[in-house]
Design an enzyme around this catalytic site. Structure first.
Site, PDB file in Angstrom:
ATOM      1  N   ASP A  62      14.986  71.974  -3.204  1.00  0.00           N
ATOM      2  CA  ASP A  62      15.049  72.621  -4.508  1.00  0.00           C
ATOM      3  C   ASP A  62      16.015  73.798  -4.467  1.00  0.00           C
ATOM      4  OD1 ASP A  62      13.932  73.854  -7.097  1.00  0.00           O
ATOM      5  OD2 ASP A  62      12.599  72.148  -6.822  1.00  0.00           O
TER       6      ASP A  62
ATOM      7  N   HIS B 104      12.676  78.626  -9.559  1.00  0.00           N
ATOM      8  CA  HIS B 104      12.291  77.231  -9.770  1.00  0.00           C
ATOM      9  C   HIS B 104      11.612  76.630  -8.544  1.00  0.00           C
ATOM     10  CE1 HIS B 104      12.900  72.823 -10.097  1.00  0.00           C
ATOM     11  NE2 HIS B 104      12.757  73.026 -11.399  1.00  0.00           N
TER      12      HIS B 104
ATOM     13  N   ASN C 105      14.508  65.923 -18.017  1.00  0.00           N
ATOM     14  CA  ASN C 105      14.000  66.586 -19.221  1.00  0.00           C
ATOM     15  C   ASN C 105      14.918  66.527 -20.433  1.00  0.00           C
ATOM     16  OD1 ASN C 105      11.634  67.609 -17.887  1.00  0.00           O
ATOM     17  ND2 ASN C 105      12.944  69.125 -16.898  1.00  0.00           N
TER      18      ASN C 105
ATOM     19  N   SER D   3       9.724  68.846 -13.633  1.00  0.00           N
ATOM     20  CA  SER D   3       9.738  69.560 -12.349  1.00  0.00           C
ATOM     21  C   SER D   3       8.355  70.042 -11.962  1.00  0.00           C
ATOM     22  CB  SER D   3      10.666  70.782 -12.427  1.00  0.00           C
ATOM     23  OG  SER D   3      12.000  70.433 -12.235  1.00  0.00           O
TER      24      SER D   3
END
Length: 404
Positions: free
Chosen positions: A50, A83, A178, A258
């Site tokens: 990530d 994130h 998304n 996510s």
């Protein structure tokens, strides 16, 4: 080709000093409290590939293993966007918030920077996380890899790397994306557990942002910051660890696929920790999912909402022998995955089936349940040689009703 994270939006929170796990409304709905009575994931390593992870976050620092940073080319995969820290918390946090598997070890791998990431960095991170990089040995290879990222473009090199990781027995979980379109890569690659998003906490529905379509395998709670279903004054986002705008440890509500993917990664780790063989985890996750929408597998939510309620031994599993006309000869309930069928006719072609009777109604192989079959012939003594049956989620067309 650029790789990006699959978060939608975020809402920072300022929490008090008391635990706020009750604000993580999604865990009870997925059956985590029940699952935690069996295991919390100890002994399993989950890689978070990530934006990095905040190494100084109090809810995470004790569980973090040494990782790698492919953006800056060093061994300090420090998160600067929050994130990856949010994703990591949903897998293994244990503090003010809790992850799905709070006793796992987390392996941080940074492949996304402020300007996104490259497929080359993602490939390197994947191979290293799985212990498949001979130039840079990984002393803590992951059994589960979480990818809350993706790209709308196809890369043959990425597809080959994913297959290499899967063949090594590593479970790969990826978010679908998304933009409301089709699943991104690597979620849409064969063998990957592609996770789309739904929202609660009162009525389950799929937010418009969630990518879906061919390749979607399962759903989890990604939240919806535009809603407040339970009217508690807080948006229906997914609460987890995060970092503040100043870079300090913090907490935030986010929504997106996510946030859904790490819930599945954490539950996969729980299955591994309770002794489930790695090659069975994908089928069990899909077979235990709570069906949503049309019956069985669909392109919107796959096999349905991930379900953490653990299998109690082999309760709900049945094996049976059928004659050439599909009639039940005999059936048994397996113990620890093993079973013996008695009273079989000699020198006869039979079909052996096995599957989950999740509803307890004496019918196995209904839509969404695990089911497998193999054809064989009995010996002159009415016996059969040992045969392995692979269980996979079924669409219900091969369902068999047993005589109770």
């Amino acid at each position: 080709m650029q790789v990006q994270d699959t978060q939608k939006t975020e809402l920072p929170l300022h929490l008090g000093t008391q635990a706020v796990t009750d604000r993580q409304w999604f865990w009870p709905l997925l059956g985590l409290q029940e699952a935690w009575k069996t295991t919390e994931g100890k002994g399993i390593t989950v890689a978070v590939i990530d934006t990095g992870v905040a190494s100084n976050h109090p809810d995470l620092r004790s569980t973090l293993l040494p990782g790698r940073d492919y953006v800056d080319g060093d061994l300090t995969p420090q998160d600067v966007s929050g994130h990856g820290t949010h994703v990591a918390g949903l897998i293994g946090a244990h503090g003010q918030v809790k992850g799905a598997a709070p006793q796992v070890a987390l392996l941080p791998v940074r492949v996304i920077g402020p300007d996104g990431g490259s497929v080359s960095d993602l490939i390197q991170g994947l191979l290293w996380a799985a212990g498949l990089d001979p130039e840079h040995p990984n002393p803590h290879p992951a059994q589960v890899i979480n990818l809350s990222l993706g790209t709308p473009e196809y890369s043959e090199r990425l597809a080959e790397a994913v297959q290499q990781v899967l063949k090594a027995g590593v479970i790969v979980v990826a978010a679908t994306g998304n933009d409301g379109g089709l699943p991104y890569s690597p979620a849409n690659l064969p063998g990957v557990i592609a996770v789309t998003s739904v929202n609660g906490p009162v009525t389950t529905y799929q937010p418009t942002y969630a990518n879906r379509g061919p390749g979607t395998r399962i759903a989890a709670y990604g939240g919806d910051l535009n809603a407040d279903q339970n009217q508690d004054g807080e948006r229906d986002g997914i609460l987890s660890t995060d970092i503040t705008s100043a870079g300090a440890p913090g907490y935030a509500l986010r929504n997106g696929t996510s946030m859904a993917a790490p819930q599945v990664s954490g539950i996969a780790a729980l299955l591994l920790a309770q002794g489930t063989p790695a090659h069975q985890v994908k089928a069990l996750l899909e077979g235990q999912a709570t069906d949503l929408g049309v019956s069985g597998m669909d392109l919107t939510t796959g096999w349905g909402l991930v379900n953490a309620r653990p299998l109690q031994g082999e309760v709900g599993m049945i094996a049976a022998a059928l004659d050439e006309k599909g009639r039940v000869i005999t059936y048994v309930r397996p113990e620890q995955g093993q079973f013996t069928l008695n009273s079989l006719p000699p020198n006869t072609s039979i079909t052996v089936i096995a599957g989950m009777d999740r509803e307890g109604n004496g019918v196995i192989g209904e839509a969404g349940e695990l089911f497998g079959t193999v054809k064989t012939t009995t010996s002159t003594a009415g016996q059969i040689s040992k045969a392995a049956i692979t269980l996979q989620p079924t669409d219900g067309r091969s369902a068999v009703a047993l005589n109770k």
